[in-house]
Every structure is written in C-alpha cells, then in structure tokens.
Design an enzyme around this catalytic site. Structure first.
Site, PDB file in Angstrom:
ATOM      1  N   GLU A  72     133.581 124.195 102.498  1.00  0.00           N
ATOM      2  CA  GLU A  72     132.252 123.914 103.082  1.00  0.00           C
ATOM      3  C   GLU A  72     131.270 125.035 102.762  1.00  0.00           C
ATOM      4  O   GLU A  72     130.088 124.788 102.525  1.00  0.00           O
ATOM      5  CB  GLU A  72     132.368 123.738 104.600  1.00  0.00           C
ATOM      6  CG  GLU A  72     133.284 122.611 105.038  1.00  0.00           C
ATOM      7  CD  GLU A  72     132.952 121.280 104.380  1.00  0.00           C
ATOM      8  OE1 GLU A  72     131.769 120.933 104.298  1.00  0.00           O
ATOM      9  OE2 GLU A  72     133.893 120.594 103.935  1.00  0.00           O
ATOM     10  N   TRP A 113     129.960 124.347  99.462  1.00  0.00           N
ATOM     11  CA  TRP A 113     128.855 123.369  99.486  1.00  0.00           C
ATOM     12  C   TRP A 113     127.528 124.070  99.756  1.00  0.00           C
ATOM     13  O   TRP A 113     126.488 123.736  99.199  1.00  0.00           O
ATOM     14  CB  TRP A 113     129.081 122.308 100.581  1.00  0.00           C
ATOM     15  CG  TRP A 113     129.938 121.140 100.168  1.00  0.00           C
ATOM     16  CD1 TRP A 113     131.198 120.879 100.605  1.00  0.00           C
ATOM     17  CD2 TRP A 113     129.581 120.057  99.271  1.00  0.00           C
ATOM     18  NE1 TRP A 113     131.653 119.708 100.030  1.00  0.00           N
ATOM     19  CE2 TRP A 113     130.677 119.195  99.212  1.00  0.00           C
ATOM     20  CE3 TRP A 113     128.443 119.765  98.522  1.00  0.00           C
ATOM     21  CZ2 TRP A 113     130.684 118.033  98.437  1.00  0.00           C
ATOM     22  CZ3 TRP A 113     128.442 118.618  97.739  1.00  0.00           C
ATOM     23  CH2 TRP A 113     129.548 117.768  97.705  1.00  0.00           C
ATOM     24  N   TRP A 141     111.297 101.439  99.415  1.00  0.00           N
ATOM     25  CA  TRP A 141     111.676 101.500 100.826  1.00  0.00           C
ATOM     26  C   TRP A 141     110.786 100.590 101.653  1.00  0.00           C
ATOM     27  O   TRP A 141     109.594 100.471 101.375  1.00  0.00           O
ATOM     28  CB  TRP A 141     111.547 102.936 101.338  1.00  0.00           C
ATOM     29  CG  TRP A 141     112.353 103.919 100.558  1.00  0.00           C
ATOM     30  CD1 TRP A 141     111.881 104.850  99.685  1.00  0.00           C
ATOM     31  CD2 TRP A 141     113.775 104.065 100.558  1.00  0.00           C
ATOM     32  NE1 TRP A 141     112.918 105.578  99.144  1.00  0.00           N
ATOM     33  CE2 TRP A 141     114.089 105.109  99.660  1.00  0.00           C
ATOM     34  CE3 TRP A 141     114.828 103.418 101.217  1.00  0.00           C
ATOM     35  CZ2 TRP A 141     115.401 105.518  99.413  1.00  0.00           C
ATOM     36  CZ3 TRP A 141     116.118 103.831 100.980  1.00  0.00           C
ATOM     37  CH2 TRP A 141     116.395 104.856 100.097  1.00  0.00           C
ATOM     38  N   ASN A 144     128.840 116.961 111.331  1.00  0.00           N
ATOM     39  CA  ASN A 144     128.641 116.583 109.926  1.00  0.00           C
ATOM     40  C   ASN A 144     128.950 115.109 109.645  1.00  0.00           C
ATOM     41  O   ASN A 144     128.208 114.432 108.934  1.00  0.00           O
ATOM     42  CB  ASN A 144     129.495 117.475 109.018  1.00  0.00           C
ATOM     43  CG  ASN A 144     129.295 117.125 107.555  1.00  0.00           C
ATOM     44  OD1 ASN A 144     128.185 117.195 107.047  1.00  0.00           O
ATOM     45  ND2 ASN A 144     130.366 116.702 106.898  1.00  0.00           N
ATOM     46  N   TRP A 197     114.585 108.236 102.613  1.00  0.00           N
ATOM     47  CA  TRP A 197     115.396 109.362 103.083  1.00  0.00           C
ATOM     48  C   TRP A 197     114.528 110.566 103.450  1.00  0.00           C
ATOM     49  O   TRP A 197     114.908 111.388 104.279  1.00  0.00           O
ATOM     50  CB  TRP A 197     116.448 109.754 102.041  1.00  0.00           C
ATOM     51  CG  TRP A 197     115.879 110.146 100.694  1.00  0.00           C
ATOM     52  CD1 TRP A 197     115.627 109.324  99.641  1.00  0.00           C
ATOM     53  CD2 TRP A 197     115.471 111.456 100.267  1.00  0.00           C
ATOM     54  NE1 TRP A 197     115.094 110.025  98.588  1.00  0.00           N
ATOM     55  CE2 TRP A 197     114.995 111.334  98.946  1.00  0.00           C
ATOM     56  CE3 TRP A 197     115.473 112.710 100.865  1.00  0.00           C
ATOM     57  CZ2 TRP A 197     114.516 112.420  98.214  1.00  0.00           C
ATOM     58  CZ3 TRP A 197     114.998 113.794 100.140  1.00  0.00           C
ATOM     59  CH2 TRP A 197     114.526 113.643  98.825  1.00  0.00           C
ATOM     60  N   TRP A 212     120.850 114.753 102.569  1.00  0.00           N
ATOM     61  CA  TRP A 212     120.096 113.488 102.592  1.00  0.00           C
ATOM     62  C   TRP A 212     120.180 112.769 101.256  1.00  0.00           C
ATOM     63  O   TRP A 212     120.349 111.545 101.209  1.00  0.00           O
ATOM     64  CB  TRP A 212     118.637 113.739 103.010  1.00  0.00           C
ATOM     65  CG  TRP A 212     118.539 113.727 104.501  1.00  0.00           C
ATOM     66  CD1 TRP A 212     118.551 114.803 105.332  1.00  0.00           C
ATOM     67  CD2 TRP A 212     118.502 112.561 105.343  1.00  0.00           C
ATOM     68  NE1 TRP A 212     118.521 114.383 106.642  1.00  0.00           N
ATOM     69  CE2 TRP A 212     118.480 113.018 106.677  1.00  0.00           C
ATOM     70  CE3 TRP A 212     118.479 111.198 105.095  1.00  0.00           C
ATOM     71  CZ2 TRP A 212     118.440 112.137 107.768  1.00  0.00           C
ATOM     72  CZ3 TRP A 212     118.439 110.323 106.172  1.00  0.00           C
ATOM     73  CH2 TRP A 212     118.428 110.797 107.488  1.00  0.00           C
TER      74      TRP A 212
END
Ligand SMILES: Cc1cc2nc3c(=O)[nH]c(=O)nc-3n(C[C@H](O)[C@H](O)[C@H](O)COP(=O)(O)OP(=O)(O)OC[C@H]3O[C@@H](n4cnc5c(N)ncnc54)[C@H](O)[C@@H]3O)c2cc1C
Length: 484
Positions: free
Chosen positions: A279, A282, A310, A345, A363, A386
């Site tokens: 993590e 990341w 959208w 998460n 988003w 996102w």
C-alpha cells in the site's frame, strides 16, 4: 552562524525529517522553523475544513514539540516566496531548506521559491523526504516512468532491498538570537472555515508514532501481522488509519517501512507486513503518476475517455453525498466520510464505482467531494483512486468490471457490522437482508423496525439496468458502437 530557515509544509515532525536534519547540521543548530499558511491551498479548489482543522492541530503539536527543544514554530500567512524573503531578511538567514512535494501546484510554487531565493543571494535546497523513491528513481530500463503498478512495485521492492533505508538523525537545535514576529496559529474560524460534525483523529507526531506502534504490535489483532486478510473488511479495525499522518508528514514513509521491515522478520507477520508495504508503494506510485502526467488532475489519464458523456444528475449526486442511495454499503461509507473525515479503502472503491458506473456522474465530482471531506485528502492518491474506479486511469482494471454494491457488502461485510455502525436505522435487519433491505417483505420490515421508503430509502437506481447503460457509455467513448 547565520540561521537556516526550515520551511515546513507536509513534513510536520521532528524525527526522520531530511531537510530539517540537514538544516540543523549545516547551521550548527541555528534553525528557524517556519510554516506559511497559503491561501491558495486553504481556500483554493481543494479547500477542506476537516483537513485544515487537522493541519492546525498538527501545527499546534509541532510548536509544542519544538518548544520542548528550546525552539518554536514561526507562522506566517501569505504568498510563500514573499514571506520567505522577508523572514530571511529579518532573521539574516543564509538560506532556506525544505522537503520536496510533487503535485503540479507544489512543483510550480517550489520552482518559483527556489529561483526567487537564489536571485536574492540565498541558499535554497530541497530534499527527498515525502516518498520512499522519487519520481524517476523507479524507472523502466529505458529510464521512463512506469504507468502500471505491478512492474513498478516489483522494481520498487528491488530498489529497497538494494539500497536499504536511511532515516535522518534527530535535529539538535541551538537557541536563536533573532526571532522575527510570528502570527499565532489561527483557529479554523479565522480561516473562514467551519468543521461541522466531523470528529478528527488525534493530531501530531506523538499520536502518529503511537498509532504506528499500536498497529505493528504483534499482540494486537489483526494489526499489521493480520493485515492481508483483514484490510478488505470495512467493519474491522484492520488497517493502520495512518493516512492523515502520512498526508501531513507527522509520520514519514521511512518510519513506516522500517517498522514493517522489522516486523516481517517474524515468519507469522511476513505476509501482513508485505501486503502493507504494497500500500505504501501505491502511495509512491500515484505520486509519480501525477508528477509525470499532470493533465490527470483535470481530465482522464487516458485522454480518449474525456469523451465519456456523463449524465451528471444533480439529485442523484446529492443522494450519494448524503448517503441516501438505498444501497447500505454506499450509504454507510458516505456517512463515515462525513462523520470521520475518513473512509475505509474497500468502501472508497465501492462508492466511487457506484457514483460513476451506477449513477453515471463524472468521477471529478466525486474526487472534489472527497477532497473537501477527507482528512487524508491527497491530490495524487485521490485522483489515482478515482481514475482507477472510473476505469479512466493507469491500470489494468477494465472499465467493464463494475462493483455490485450489494454483493460487495455480502462478501466484505457479511454480518453488516459496518453498515449497522453508520446506519442505525438498519440495526435490526437480519443479516441476509442487510445489504438489500428493500427485498424484505412488509412484515419483515415491521419486525426489523424499519420501513423502506420511509425510514430508509429504496434503491435510487436499479444496479442491473445502470450497469448496462454504463457499459454503453464507455463503449461509445472508446469509439465502439453501443449495443443499445
Ligand atoms: C476513490 C479513492 C480515493 C482515495 N483517496 C485517497 C486520498 O485522498 N488520500 C489517501 O491517502 N489515500 C486515498 N485513497 C487510498 C486509500 O483508500 C487510503 O490511503 C486508505 O484507505 C487510508 O487508510 P489507512 O491509513 O488505514 O491505510 P492502510 O491500509 O493502513 O495503508 C497504509 C498507507 O498506505 C497508503 N495507501 C493505502 N492505499 C493506498 C492507495 N490505494 N493509494 C495510495 N496510497 C495508499 C496510505 O498512505 C495509507 O495510510 C483513495 C482510494 C480510493 C479508491
């Protein structure tokens, strides 16, 4: 010796602070610790009352820690270069040191500060500190940045094994002769912000270290040792919750990694510690993605997906923000965000998928809402998360993999511990219906003390139907004919 200004930004700690340790070394301890409140951040498009409140509490704690060493935190408010130049003049400093930051705004700000300080004849030095590996340290054989996590992570782990970890020494600070005037650390209201109902976690370096120690304590369950299976369960306290501290630097990534590396010496803790390090990788990964692809902050990482049409229904968006979608996992998560300034998460992934692929809302609307409420709100990690969920980002997550919020709930919160915590109106719903209360017959609803449509909303959209529409939307944006 003339003092060196240490310009604190997102490194609000004394231990393992690379630039601070260097400033103390190069000035014989004559360090002027400075924080500049920057309205561009506090009041800009990512303004956030919970994050600002956490920042102010962290500054208070940093000031107290500095005072214990005979120093203090000098606070100014304004345009950073102008404040630094005037502080340097007032304190007759020889220069300014800081730890680097990598967002597009920070890169511009720091470039201007460096040029302005140098042209005023001052030393301006910056250091790697906020990440384990910097923007091109983890690169392909051709020296290019990675755009995919798995090979990036492999190379990152290799580099760590080759280079090891070096933590900065504790700074020893000498008393200063001249203290330029400082503002008091303001209250949140002085910044024109109000916290609302969000309960903040304890701020400051000591709180961060104690949270890290508690998480790594082998006697604690699940803790770091049990992280691998527990991290996906939002109803379990199975992750570190260190993200606000990592965001503001009341803890360094090296302190986290050193703890994980020492824990993994024990066979039983290895899988958990390795998964947790994944993590932190990341975190570095998304920092370098945004650095190399700053366009992602405004639009899709894959530019062709800027064409997604959208629907952006404002009523649906508001229901999502307020946790009134009729999908309990989504609603619990959105209420957790509002109450705690933090969200698990797994829940972040589910609500982001739901907003984009069930409600067909851009988003970027969700990204902005998260940035406003998250205490750990970080432009790179948030944007990466996102775009991952929307299928517009770097990774291999195919756009057609769409989370079903009810089955995600059944899988990761089977007894509804998480849902019941944030949706007390569903407290008595039997486990088998906790993620789809609208499927209860009226008699069951009465037995469970909840009437769907009155006490808790019926689903605002039909997941199956919206899934089909989302797939069509993506197909069109990708230049493929819609099946509809
Ligand atoms: C839509 C979405 C938005 C997100 N927005 C943010 C954000 O604004 N700020 C943020 O720090 N994280 C963000 N994340 C990543 C992740 O959800 C949080 O870092 C994590 O939940 C924080 O809880 P923790 O400290 O208990 O994490 P742990 O599981 O204990 O992980 C340890 C640390 O690793 C880092 N980390 C973990 N997962 C990720 C990840 N996927 N990407 C980058 N870093 C990670 C964090 O610094 C975290 O504190 C987002 C994820 C999604 C899906």
């Amino acid at each position: 010796m003339a003092p060196i200004i240490h310009w604190f930004r997102r490194d609000l700690r004394l231990a393992d602070n690379t630039a601070l340790a260097a400033a103390a070394r190069d000035s014989g301890g004559a360090v002027l610790p400075v924080f500049i409140l920057d309205d561009a951040l506090l009041c800009g498009r990512h303004a956030s009352p919970p994050r600002a409140a956490f920042l102010l509490a962290s500054l208070g704690s940093l000031d107290a820690d500095l005072r214990a060493l005979g120093s203090r935190l000098l606070v100014r408010r304004g345009e950073p270069l102008r404040e630094l130049l005037s502080l340097a003049r007032e304190s007759q400093a020889q220069g300014v040191y800081w730890n680097r930051d990598y967002t597009p705004y920070a890169v511009r700000r720091d470039g201007a500060a460096e040029a302005g300080l140098r042209s005023a004849g001052l030393r301006a030095q910056s250091f790697k500190d906020a990440v384990a590996f910097e923007m091109l340290e983890v690169a392909t054989q051709q020296g290019r940045p990675y755009a995919i996590y798995t090979p990036y992570a492999r190379r990152w782990r290799q580099l760590l094994a080759e280079r090891g970890l070096m933590l900065a020494p504790a700074p020893s600070l000498a008393p200063l002769e001249r203290w330029p005037a400082s503002l008091p650390i303001p209250a949140l209201e002085d910044l024109g912000l109000a916290l609302g109902a969000t309960a903040l976690p304890p701020a400051g370096e000591a709180a961060a270290i104690s949270r890290l120690r508690a998480f790594a304590d082998p006697r604690r369950e699940p803790g770091m040792a049990g992280y691998a299976p527990a991290r996906d369960l939002p109803g379990v306290d199975g992750t570190s919750r260190l993200s606000p501290h990592l965001r503001l630097g009341s803890l360094s990534p090296r302190q986290c990694l050193a703890t994980a590396l020492s824990l993994r010496e024990a066979e039983a803790a290895r899988a958990g510690a390795d998964a947790w390090v994944g993590e932190l990788i990341w975190r570095d990964f998304y920092a370098q993605v945004l650095f190399h692809h700053p366009h992602a902050l405004r639009g899709a990482f894959r530019r062709e997906l800027d064409a997604l049409a959208w629907e952006n229904d404002e009523g649906l968006f508001r229901a999502w923000q307020e946790g009134r979608t009729g999908y309990p996992l989504v609603d619990a998560a959105m209420r957790q965000l509002r109450q705690e300034g933090w969200m698990h998460n797994r829940a972040r992934m589910v609500v982001a998928s739901f907003l984009t692929k069930d409600l067909l809302v851009d988003w970027r609307w969700g990204e902005r809402h998260f940035m406003r409420l998250l205490v750990d709100g970080d432009p790179a990690a948030n944007n990466g998360g996102w775009q991952w969920a929307a299928g517009t980002g770097t990774d291999a997550q195919p756009y057609f993999r769409i989370f079903n919020p009810a089955s995600q709930g059944q899988r990761f919160d089977p007894q509804g511990a998480y849902v019941r915590r944030y949706l007390p109106e569903l407290a008595n719903v039997p486990d088998r219906h906790i993620h789809a209360p609208h499927l209860m017959a009226l008699a069951e609803q009465l037995r469970a003390d909840v009437q769907v449509g009155r006490d808790y909303p019926a689903p605002i959209v039909d997941h199956g139907a919206q899934r089909v529409r989302a797939l069509a939307l993506y197909r069109v944006a990708r230049g493929r004919p819609s099946n509809l």
